[in-house]
Design an enzyme around this catalytic site. Structure first.
Site, PDB file in Angstrom:
ATOM      1  N   HIS A   1       1.024  -1.142   0.186  1.00 22.78           N
ATOM      2  CA  HIS A   1      -0.173   0.060  -0.014  1.00 22.78           C
ATOM      3  C   HIS A   1       0.955   1.176  -0.043  1.00 22.78           C
ATOM      4  CE1 HIS A   1      -3.663   2.536   1.421  1.00 22.78           C
ATOM      5  NE2 HIS A   1      -2.558   3.291   2.001  1.00 22.78           N
ATOM      6  N   GLU A   2       1.944   1.253   1.027  1.00 26.54           N
ATOM      7  CA  GLU A   2       2.743   2.510   0.808  1.00 26.54           C
ATOM      8  C   GLU A   2       3.600   2.623  -0.417  1.00 26.54           C
ATOM      9  OE1 GLU A   2       1.920   4.408   3.037  1.00 26.54           O
ATOM     10  OE2 GLU A   2       1.141   3.024   4.380  1.00 26.54           O
TER      11      GLU A   2
ATOM     12  N   HIS B   1       1.429   4.070  -2.979  1.00 22.36           N
ATOM     13  CA  HIS B   1       1.438   5.554  -2.685  1.00 22.36           C
ATOM     14  C   HIS B   1       2.759   6.379  -3.434  1.00 22.36           C
ATOM     15  CE1 HIS B   1      -1.860   6.688  -0.087  1.00 22.36           C
ATOM     16  NE2 HIS B   1      -1.700   5.696   1.009  1.00 22.36           N
TER      17      HIS B   1
ATOM     18  N   GLU C   1      -6.307   6.899  -1.130  1.00 18.56           N
ATOM     19  CA  GLU C   1      -6.259   5.772  -0.350  1.00 18.56           C
ATOM     20  C   GLU C   1      -6.880   4.626  -0.950  1.00 18.56           C
ATOM     21  OE1 GLU C   1      -4.594   5.116   2.647  1.00 18.56           O
ATOM     22  OE2 GLU C   1      -3.833   7.277   2.379  1.00 18.56           O
TER      23      GLU C   1
END
Length: 293
Positions: free
Chosen positions: A144-145, A148, A225
């Site tokens: 997930h990071e 980003h 997100e």
């Protein structure tokens, strides 16, 4: 909600400090002398709006390390740190990214990514997150990071913040000029430039407009997100690990990040009707992943 309010308050406070400095330095008098100079005002608003946003972006990694006490892993001290470096490198390679710095900090479950560019980024996880999740769930959070960073979310949010800050500066001064002229319309001895009415109105409008602008910034923060969750599912080849990680986050007390980093964490609290939240609810994120399967 508390950390979102603090985030908004910090941004408004920065604008107010810059506004007061502009007043003391006479910049406001320059753009209003002999009438409102719209071109100069817009240039001034853009400089102030984007300047602060890009300074924050440029300092983001340093501030993140300082405010969380994150320790960058230079040489892994144990098997967990070796696994973290290996997993981040694997995910970064899949995403076509340079290897970001990897850090660990003491705290309850959370993680974040920050940095001024894709080639100058940081991924950090808390000791609480490592202790409360399985390796598969931690890998999903790391994906997930990395997503980003791959999506350029730090820069995108900075640009959005700069745009809304520019409009806040600009509109506050237009309203201030109109109000000041109205208050001094019968004052034949008033000098050129602006009076106290302008200064007070600008400060009040910046607070009000700054709060309203935060709704826009938080909306885009929530959308990123969803994109990062989808990016994690793509990097892992399945949405199930990310769904499992979000379920796990729903069962633990997520750690608080400093207010200047509230929008960077893996999870965030809900705000007034969700409009002031930097993150969607975990339930809506899980539903979005399930719908995409």
């Amino acid at each position: 909600m508390k950390r979102v309010i603090l985030l908004i308050a910090t941004n408004i406070a920065v604008m107010l400090v810059l506004s007061i400095a502009a007043q003391l330095l006479g910049i406001n008098r320059f753009i209003t002398a002999g009438g409102l100079n719209m071109g100069s005002l817009l240039a001034f608003a853009a400089l102030m709006g984007f300047g602060g946003a890009f300074i924050s972006l440029w300092m983001s990694k340093t501030m993140a390390k300082w405010s969380t006490g994150a320790r960058v892993i230079e040489q892994p001290a144990n098997e967990t740190e070796r696994w973290l470096l290996f997993t981040v490198r694997k995910l970064a390679d899949r995403a076509g990214l340079p290897m970001p710095e990897v850090a660990v900090y003491d705290g309850e479950p959370n993680a974040f990514a920050t940095g001024a560019s894709k080639s100058n980024s940081l991924v950090a996880v808390s000791t609480g997150l490592l202790a409360s999740m399985t390796e598969q769930e931690v890998e999903a959070v790391l994906a997930h990071e990395i997503a980003h960073i791959q999506n350029g979310d730090m820069v995108t949010l900075t640009l959005i913040q700069g745009v809304v800050n520019t409009f806040v500066f600009f509109l506050a001064r237009v309203v201030g000029y109109v109000v000041d002229n109205f208050l001094r319309r019968n004052d034949e001895e008033s000098s050129s430039g602006t009076g106290i009415g302008y200064f007070i109105t600008v400060i009040v409008c910046e607070i009000v407009f700054g709060i309203l602008a935060s709704f826009i910034v938080m909306y885009f923060s929530r959308q990123r997100e969803y994109r990062a969750d989808a990016g994690a599912a793509k990097l892992l080849g399945s949405p199930q690990p990310m769904i499992a990680a979000l379920h796990r986050l729903g069962g633990v007390h997520a750690g608080e990040l400093p207010q200047n980093m509230a929008a960077s964490g893996i999870s965030g609290g809900a705000g007034l009707m969700g409009l002031m939240s930097s993150h969607p609810s975990l339930e809506s994120r899980i539903a979005a992943l399930q719908a995409a399967r």
